[in-house]
Design an enzyme around this catalytic site. Structure first.
Site, PDB file in Angstrom:
ATOM      1  N   GLU A 188     -72.252  20.754 -37.056  1.00 15.75           N
ATOM      2  CA  GLU A 188     -73.266  20.521 -36.908  1.00 15.75           C
ATOM      3  C   GLU A 188     -74.867  20.117 -37.322  1.00 15.75           C
ATOM      4  O   GLU A 188     -75.034  18.788 -36.669  1.00 15.75           O
ATOM      5  CB  GLU A 188     -73.554  21.534 -35.600  1.00 15.75           C
ATOM      6  CG  GLU A 188     -72.231  21.581 -34.876  1.00 15.75           C
ATOM      7  CD  GLU A 188     -72.034  23.018 -35.684  1.00 15.75           C
ATOM      8  OE1 GLU A 188     -71.888  23.485 -36.619  1.00 15.75           O
ATOM      9  OE2 GLU A 188     -72.006  23.938 -34.563  1.00 15.75           O
ATOM     10  N   ASP A 217     -69.587  25.560 -35.455  1.00 18.40           N
ATOM     11  CA  ASP A 217     -69.411  27.563 -35.124  1.00 18.40           C
ATOM     12  C   ASP A 217     -68.140  27.108 -34.251  1.00 18.40           C
ATOM     13  O   ASP A 217     -67.116  26.450 -33.684  1.00 18.40           O
ATOM     14  CB  ASP A 217     -70.842  27.353 -33.616  1.00 18.40           C
ATOM     15  CG  ASP A 217     -71.735  27.100 -34.655  1.00 18.40           C
ATOM     16  OD1 ASP A 217     -71.850  26.984 -35.938  1.00 18.40           O
ATOM     17  OD2 ASP A 217     -72.560  26.637 -33.669  1.00 18.40           O
ATOM     18  N   TYR A 223     -73.562  34.619 -36.999  1.00 19.44           N
ATOM     19  CA  TYR A 223     -73.517  33.745 -35.767  1.00 19.44           C
ATOM     20  C   TYR A 223     -73.837  34.798 -34.693  1.00 19.44           C
ATOM     21  O   TYR A 223     -74.044  36.150 -33.991  1.00 19.44           O
ATOM     22  CB  TYR A 223     -72.538  33.402 -35.393  1.00 19.44           C
ATOM     23  CG  TYR A 223     -72.272  32.381 -34.580  1.00 19.44           C
ATOM     24  CD1 TYR A 223     -72.898  31.446 -34.302  1.00 19.44           C
ATOM     25  CD2 TYR A 223     -71.588  32.573 -33.349  1.00 19.44           C
ATOM     26  CE1 TYR A 223     -72.893  30.652 -33.907  1.00 19.44           C
ATOM     27  CE2 TYR A 223     -71.670  31.702 -32.443  1.00 19.44           C
ATOM     28  CZ  TYR A 223     -72.143  29.769 -32.287  1.00 19.44           C
ATOM     29  OH  TYR A 223     -71.861  29.697 -31.682  1.00 19.44           O
TER      30      TYR A 223
END
Length: 739
Positions: free
Chosen positions: A9, A80, A294
């Site tokens: 991203e 993600d 994350y």
């Protein structure tokens, strides 16, 4: 020449991953979402609610570049690992024409060399159940936003919005404010007896508990004190026990936000912004490094490798006795156990070592995460707890005392917790005791505390409203809409927020129903797990919602629906004002003589039984919104205040400290890189000025750059309150979005 293309991203994430892959790999970024529902219309089929997607404004060049780079290469989609990331991968796959059953999706919980290489060895197909869960959420939110918001515009004011989850969060705060307003405090007394340095509290009278609910008169208080002063007590009970305080679990998204808000004084949105940087990677002297795993997760599980590393660190720093047992992560149907908790990617980089690579806010948040992770793997703290009770000879009064003595600090070596003080002396059962002093304190019962950002996040999580990735956005939206304001860390609903909540409660009860919204989250989880189809979930909601919508639309067209609320504010003619809405928003109108008055829709008040409480709201109420900065002159918190020509920054200690300055924006001057301040003209129009070069800007500068010419973009507010990013050189507008 690279024959594999990895698409992520963000450019920062791409740069970090590039460090670990060889010359056969090219890593590029989609810069968030590239395709979404259209901006200009609802983008859903009127009957089937099938979504229609289009490339986001400003992302045409990105899509062209991705298409060009992917020609003749194996494409790996590395967005993600949550629903939003899965949807981004699917949209890119569709735009690039990749085969649906191709194993081109790779996921990882941390951006380290081992994790990236392991993920590349085990690609999988795009998880369409997870994609459909994101599609369902997006469609539901689009239905609510695009159908209710225009009704708010037609009946109140343009620029207002309603959201499926934000409206429930607003209801929490408004309902709490009502409880605070109607709360009636009462006085109560606390009575203590001093024995040496120990302070016993009166806990029972004639077998009944003596608490803050025990309402007694001053005469009764004096009578009790007189009796206690002349009484010899005996030790009735001495109980000793060992208590363990287990180490906290490692951070998940909600607990990270709560701790950063409480300990660092940050907002939820700032916490997630800094966490995103630490996850994607930061440029250091040793190259681009990712520091944490994350940060959007609800799982407390950690990997075996991370556990082993933590044990190694604990043993070397504190000794083997400080190593705690293996703790399985919490289980639950809502918890995505494929994720890990938030932890350092390289635990050996303790805060002192990290200080050589990080600074400022990045270092502060990293230290918080590192300490919590190491503490979570440490042994419990152990305490010796002593409870003593004194009783008079007539069995009328009981005095109580509890003390603690720490036997082993365990995890509290890193994360400290408050504890009761140690008892000053030993007490033996039957021993006669004569208190040296009898003391009393007067207090009043307190209303419920308002939500802070931390407690609101905790409440949303507890009630199953929203998901970890949405909490910061929910709060930011409510603040941006001025439905609530932040004051001294409290989130206080405004008059506007209270009225919007009343409207939604009356006409769209399902939208603001807590159980309905929580059940909807469970249904979205069922879609992700493959137990339900997204169309069934969406249509199940829309059928009832459309009935309410059609009825309201008919009433608006007939002129039968007009938003008016009576108030408790009296007019000079003897009548009472009501809040009504006109072309420019809300104002007051006397029900008797028709006199008009302005009203600050951001004033702190609420609606009780359909009536706006304005009687005790000052005409020129000062709204002070605390910010995350301290006064450079006295160290007190800085606040945003409203002046004659708009907002400015001032010291909360005024008039003792008279420091003021203009509001600064979080972006450099596009011309010289200096600090930009937000100013306001006498006509009320915002404009911006660089404090270094003096350049004026009519739109707000941002940190984002144009994908076409590389110039800094500006934040432009369009008619109706819609915000877009705007390039003054190319004259192009870009949708605000991304993961």
């Amino acid at each position: 020449m690279p024959d594999k293309l990895v698409i992520v991203e963000s450019p920062a994430k791409a740069k970090t991953i590039s460090r670990y892959l060889g010359k056969n790999y090219e890593v590029t970024a989609s810069k968030g979402h590239v395709r979404d529902l259209p901006e200009s219309n609802i983008g859903l089929h009127p009957e089937t609610l099938e979504p229609t997607y289009e490339i986001l404004k400003g992302k045409e060049k990105v899509v062209q570049e991705l298409s060009k780079k992917s020609k003749g290469k194996q494409v790996l989609l590395a967005s993600d690992l949550d629903r939003e990331g899965e949807a981004i991968a699917w949209h890119i796959s569709e735009l690039l024409g990749l085969p649906q059953n191709e194993k081109n999706r790779i996921v990882f919980n941390e951006i380290t060399e081992s994790a990236i290489k392991e993920a590349i060895l085990h690609p999988r197909e795009i998880d369409m159940s997870k994609v459909e869960a994101q599609v369902a959420r997006r469609v539901l939110d689009r239905i609510v936003g695009y159908k209710i918001s225009p009704i708010l515009w037609r009946t109140m004011k343009r620029g207002l919005s309603a959201g499926r989850v934000q409206s429930v969060a607003l209801k929490f705060m408004v309902e709490l404010e009502k409880k605070i307003v109607v709360f009636e405090p009462h006085r109560f007394f606390k009575i203590f007896a001093k024995v040496g340095e120990d302070r016993f509290s009166l806990s029972r009278i004639e077998g009944k508990k003596f608490t803050n609910k025990s309402v007694i008169t001053e005469e009764k208080r004096d009578e009790i004190i007189s009796e206690l002063s002349n009484t010899i007590f005996h030790v009735k009970n001495v109980k000793e026990r060992t208590s363990k305080r287990n180490a906290p679990m490692p951070f998940i998204t909600s607990t990270l936000q709560q701790s950063a808000i409480s300990e660092l004084g940050w907002s939820a949105s700032k916490t997630m912004k800094i966490a995103q940087q630490l996850y994607e990677g930061i440029e250091t002297d040793q190259g681009q490094i990712a520091f944490i795993t994350y940060m959007r997760t609800d799982s407390t599980r950690i990997s075996n490798q991370a556990r082993d590393k933590a044990v190694e660190i604990i043993e070397s720093k504190f000794g083997k006795e400080y190593v705690g047992p293996i703790r399985p992560g919490k289980k639950g149907k809502k918890i995505q156990d494929a994720h890990e908790a938030i932890r350092p990617t390289y635990p050996e980089n303790d805060p002192e070592k990290a200080r050589q690579l990080l600074s400022g806010d990045n270092l502060r948040l990293y230290a918080l995460i590192w300490n919590r992770f190491i503490a979570s793997q440490m042994a419990s703290a152990e305490y010796s707890v002593t409870e003593v009770e004194l009783e008079d000879e007539n069995d009328k009064y009981i005095l109580s005392l509890t003390g603690e003595r720490r036997l082993f600090d365990g995890y509290e070596k890193i994360v400290s917790r408050s504890s009761k003080s140690e008892i000053d002396r030993d007490y033996k059962i039957g021993e006669k005791i004569k208190p040296s002093i009898i003391e009393w304190e007067e207090d009043t019962t307190k209303p419920p505390s308002r939500f802070s950002e931390a407690s609101l996040v905790k409440e949303l999580e507890k009630k199953g409203i929203g998901r970890p990735s949405t909490y910061a956005t929910i709060i930011t939206t409510l603040l941006d809409r001025k439905y609530v304001l932040r004051q001294s860390r409290e989130l206080r609903p405004t008059l506007l927020g209270a009225i919007v909540n009343e409207f939604l409660n009356q006409y769209f009860p399902d939208v603001v129903d807590m159980n309905f919204t929580a059940n909807m989250e469970e249904e979205l989880d069922d879609v992700e797990n493959g137990a339900k189809k997204w169309r069934d979930v969406v249509m199940g909601f829309y059928s009832g919602f459309k009935t309410d919508l059609d009825e309201i639309d008919k009433r608006i067209k007939k002129g039968e629906l007009r938003i008016e609320f009576p108030t408790d504010k009296e007019c000079s003619c003897g009548g009472y004002f009501k809040v009504v809405f006109g072309r420019y928003g809300g104002y007051l109108k006397c029900e008797s003589c028709g006199k008009n008055e302005s009203v600050d829709m951001t004033s702190f008040t609420c609606v009780i039984d359909g009536k706006v409480m304005l009687k005790d709201v000052a005409a020129n109420q000062k709204i002070e919104i605390e910010i995350e900065e301290k006064c450079p002159e006295c160290g007190s918190p800085l606040v945003i205040r409203k002046g004659r020509y708009g907002e400015f920054i001032a010291c909360s200690a005024y008039p003792k400290c008279k420091y003021t300055r203009n509001v600064r924006i979080d972006a450099p001057c596009p011309k010289c890189g200096g600090v930009v301040e937000k100013l306001r003209s006498k006509k009320g129009k915002n404009y911006f000025k660089c404090s270094s070069c003096g350049e004026l800007f009519w739109n707000e500068p941002t940190n984002e750059k144009c994908e076409i010419c590389g110039s800094y973009l500006f934040l432009k507010v369009k008619r109706g309150g819609k915000k877009v990013l705007y390039c003054e050189k190319c004259k192009k507008e870009f949708e605000i979005g991304g993961d």
